[in-house]
Design an enzyme around this catalytic site. Structure first.
Site, PDB file in Angstrom:
ATOM      1  N   ASP A   1       0.819  -1.207   0.000  1.00  0.00           N
ATOM      2  CA  ASP A   1       0.000   0.000   0.000  1.00  0.00           C
ATOM      3  C   ASP A   1       0.858   1.265   0.000  1.00  0.00           C
ATOM      4  O   ASP A   1       2.036   1.240   0.380  1.00  0.00           O
ATOM      5  CB  ASP A   1      -0.887   0.041   1.247  1.00  0.00           C
TER       6      ASP A   1
ATOM      7  N   HIS B   1       3.842  -2.228   3.028  1.00  0.00           N
ATOM      8  CA  HIS B   1       3.847  -0.875   2.482  1.00  0.00           C
ATOM      9  C   HIS B   1       5.173  -0.608   1.765  1.00  0.00           C
ATOM     10  O   HIS B   1       6.237  -0.889   2.315  1.00  0.00           O
ATOM     11  CB  HIS B   1       3.654   0.158   3.589  1.00  0.00           C
TER      12      HIS B   1
END
Length: 241
Positions: free
Chosen positions: A44, A187
């Site tokens: 993400d 991430h």
């Protein structure tokens, strides 16, 4: 009156706590896992000029899903295009990284449209898969997102956004009790987390891949997550996740 207020609060907050409540995910038909023959690694908050290339290098031939933020795609279109060129799945994380509980339905619709348009311009891919920032949906936001996208949360995470963690701890958390169909949250950027956190994530990726290999699992993502999230969501009406 108190019961009415508490009931309204529960209705409003319910989708927001779904990432931490598997039974609630099942009730709302929000997939946390997928019907795939491996493990889906997801990243993400990118693209990031340092974090994303480092993660791509660490992945090698392994495929993953990148949930991109439109405002970052506009700032770093070449990096976003690099992810697509490497054969990874391109997914939507919104235009701005904002909690749905702080956004009106009209602004959310605009955010989704702007984010998807930015991604399409940079990568040539129209995303079909969406994950909200912080994994939080609202009662209005969830059906709105489902009009145009398959939605997907996660079943495992590395908690890699924290300042005080390490590559080994990230990998250990991300692969604990890992099994077929698990979706791992990581991430590739530190725009909305601890500065430099993407460096620890990139260092954790080889450890995660090694753990998958030891468990006899394969990373999957490109061309599979978006097409299978919808059927998994529908199947959740009668099956547990």
């Amino acid at each position: 009156m108190k019961r009415v207020v508490l009931g309204a609060a529960a209705l409003w907050c319910g989708p927001g706590i779904a990432p931490h409540a598997p039974p609630l995910c099942r009730a709302l038909r929000i997939p946390r896992r997928l019907d795939v023959d491996g493990v889906v690694l997801t990243f993400d908050d990118g693209p990031h000029p340092e974090g994303t290339p480092a993660v791509l290098e660490a992945l090698g031939d392994a495929r993953a899903v990148f949930f991109m933020v439109g405002e970052q795609v506009e700032r770093h279109p070449a990096v976003a295009a690099e992810v697509a060129a490497a054969g990874h799945e391109i997914a939507l994380h919104g235009f701005r990284h904002r909690n749905q509980m702080r956004v009106t339905p009209r602004r959310l619709a605009d955010d989704l449209a702007r984010g998807a348009a930015a991604i399409a311009r940079a990568t040539g891919v129209e995303p079909r898969l969406y994950r909200p920032p912080y994994g939080i949906f609202t009662p209005a936001g969830l059906p709105l997102a489902r009009r145009d996208y398959d939605v997907l949360l996660w079943s495992k995470w590395g908690r890699d956004w924290r300042r005080r963690t390490s590559a080994h701890e990230i990998a250990s958390l991300a692969t604990r009790d890992l099994g077929r169909g698990d979706v791992v949250l990581l991430h590739d950027a530190d725009w909305y987390s601890a500065p430099g956190s993407h460096e620890r994530t990139a260092a954790a990726v080889p450890l995660i891949l090694n753990a998958l290999e030891r468990a006899g699992l394969q990373p999957t993502g490109s061309g599979s997550a978006a097409s299978r999230a919808s059927s998994s969501s529908a199947g959740a009406r009668s099956q547990s996740m």
